[in-house]
Design a protein around this motif. Structure first.
Motif, short mmCIF file in Angstrom:
data_model
loop_
_atom_site.label_atom_id
_atom_site.label_comp_id
_atom_site.label_asym_id
_atom_site.label_seq_id
_atom_site.Cartn_x
_atom_site.Cartn_y
_atom_site.Cartn_z
N TRP A 14 0.85 -1.19 0.00
CA TRP A 14 0.00 0.00 0.00
C TRP A 14 0.89 1.24 0.00
CZ3 TRP A 14 -1.11 -3.79 3.91
CH2 TRP A 14 -2.16 -4.63 3.56
N PRO A 15 1.39 1.66 -1.16
CA PRO A 15 2.34 2.77 -1.20
C PRO A 15 1.77 4.11 -0.72
CG PRO A 15 1.78 2.05 -3.42
CD PRO A 15 1.13 1.10 -2.47
N ARG A 16 0.44 4.27 -0.75
CA ARG A 16 -0.16 5.53 -0.30
C ARG A 16 -0.54 5.49 1.17
NH1 ARG A 16 -4.84 6.36 -4.41
NH2 ARG A 16 -5.73 5.93 -2.39
N LEU A 17 -0.16 4.45 1.86
CA LEU A 17 -0.50 4.32 3.27
C LEU A 17 0.04 5.51 4.06
CD1 LEU A 17 -1.80 2.42 5.36
CD2 LEU A 17 0.42 1.38 5.66
N ASN A 18 -0.78 6.04 4.95
CA ASN A 18 -0.43 7.20 5.76
C ASN A 18 -0.13 6.68 7.17
OD1 ASN A 18 -0.13 9.68 6.86
ND2 ASN A 18 -2.22 10.36 6.51
N MET A 19 1.13 6.43 7.45
CA MET A 19 1.51 5.80 8.71
C MET A 19 2.57 6.63 9.43
SD MET A 19 3.22 2.08 9.37
CE MET A 19 1.84 1.21 8.71
N MET A 20 2.51 6.58 10.76
CA MET A 20 3.54 7.18 11.60
C MET A 20 3.97 6.16 12.64
SD MET A 20 2.38 11.00 12.40
CE MET A 20 1.67 11.99 11.14
N GLN A 21 5.26 6.19 12.94
CA GLN A 21 5.81 5.29 13.95
C GLN A 21 6.17 6.12 15.17
OE1 GLN A 21 8.57 2.31 11.74
NE2 GLN A 21 8.67 4.25 10.64
N LEU A 22 5.67 5.70 16.33
CA LEU A 22 5.98 6.39 17.58
C LEU A 22 6.99 5.56 18.35
CD1 LEU A 22 2.33 7.25 18.64
CD2 LEU A 22 4.00 8.83 17.71
N THR A 23 8.00 6.22 18.89
CA THR A 23 8.98 5.52 19.71
C THR A 23 9.62 6.50 20.70
OG1 THR A 23 10.90 4.06 19.71
CG2 THR A 23 10.91 5.84 18.10
N ALA A 24 10.06 5.96 21.80
CA ALA A 24 10.76 6.76 22.81
C ALA A 24 12.21 6.30 22.88
CB ALA A 24 10.09 6.61 24.17
N CYS A 25 12.83 6.18 21.72
CA CYS A 25 14.21 5.70 21.66
C CYS A 25 15.13 6.58 22.51
CB CYS A 25 14.72 5.68 20.23
SG CYS A 25 14.15 4.28 19.31
N ARG A 26 15.88 5.93 23.33
CA ARG A 26 16.86 6.65 24.12
C ARG A 26 18.24 6.57 23.46
NH1 ARG A 26 12.81 4.72 26.54
NH2 ARG A 26 11.86 5.69 28.34
N CYS A 27 18.33 5.79 22.40
CA CYS A 27 19.57 5.59 21.67
C CYS A 27 19.40 6.15 20.25
CB CYS A 27 19.90 4.09 21.64
SG CYS A 27 21.31 3.66 20.63
N ILE A 28 20.15 7.17 19.89
CA ILE A 28 19.98 7.85 18.61
C ILE A 28 20.28 6.92 17.43
CG2 ILE A 28 22.29 8.86 18.46
CD1 ILE A 28 18.94 10.50 17.48
N GLU A 29 21.21 5.96 17.60
CA GLU A 29 21.51 5.03 16.52
C GLU A 29 20.32 4.13 16.23
OE1 GLU A 29 23.56 5.37 19.18
OE2 GLU A 29 25.24 6.47 18.29
N VAL A 30 19.61 3.68 17.26
CA VAL A 30 18.40 2.87 17.06
C VAL A 30 17.33 3.71 16.38
CG1 VAL A 30 16.53 1.61 18.21
CG2 VAL A 30 18.87 1.29 18.97
#
Length: 163
Positions: free
Chosen positions: A35-51
């Motif tokens: 679904w190339p037009r999918l409107n998605m966001m990923q939420l994360t509380a990464c404490r490591c900038i590399e991750v």
């Protein structure tokens, strides 16, 4: 739901899923193809900038820092912005999405396969796999291949909340 027009916005809280984050990211990459037009966001509380950079490079969908003040988070979630404006990297940098080959190598490394085994399964020379892994390592700022493998191990654990 995915047949609606316009497609609804989908939010995935990477810290709230019980599956390993690497599996969720792989699923998101598959959705991106289907679904190339999918409107998605990923939420994360990464404490490591590399991750955070690795998660950002895994797909074309924006990654949002979930530890923002609620007013800032609401603004980010309701506005349409260019992908580069969503970067959660503190230095403002943005990752180029990983290619299919790069992603497949990272998945194989996350599963614990040796680089020689990965090279054999891809019909590529060993040094090509090592070079690709080094290139991904540099793009996310992990320092060295060993650090990248450690990050992949973190994402392969069932609970990514401590990442």
């Amino acid at each position: 739901m995915l047949k609606q027009n316009p497609q609804p916005r989908v939010f995935i809280d990477l810290d709230g899923v019980s599956e390993p984050a690497i599996d969720v990211l792989n699923m998101i990459r598959q959705w991106q193809q289907t679904w190339p037009r999918l409107n998605m966001m990923q939420l994360t509380a990464c404490r490591c900038i590399e991750v955070a950079r690795l998660i950002d490079a895994a797909s074309i969908f924006p990654v949002v820092e979930r530890r923002l003040r609620i007013t800032d988070l609401l603004i980010l979630l309701t506005q349409k912005r260019a992908r580069q404006d969503w970067s959660i990297a503190q230095d403002g940098s943005h990752s180029v999405p990983l290619s299919k080959r790069e992603w497949n190598i990272l998945l194989a490394v996350a599963k614990g396969e040796s680089l020689k085994t990965i090279a054999g399964s891809l019909n590529k020379p060993y040094h090509s796999v090592v070079y690709t892994l080094g290139r991904v390592t540099a793009r996310i700022g992990a320092g060295n291949n060993k650090s990248l493998i450690h990050l992949l191990n973190k994402l392969s654990c069932a609970s990514s909340a401590n990442v």
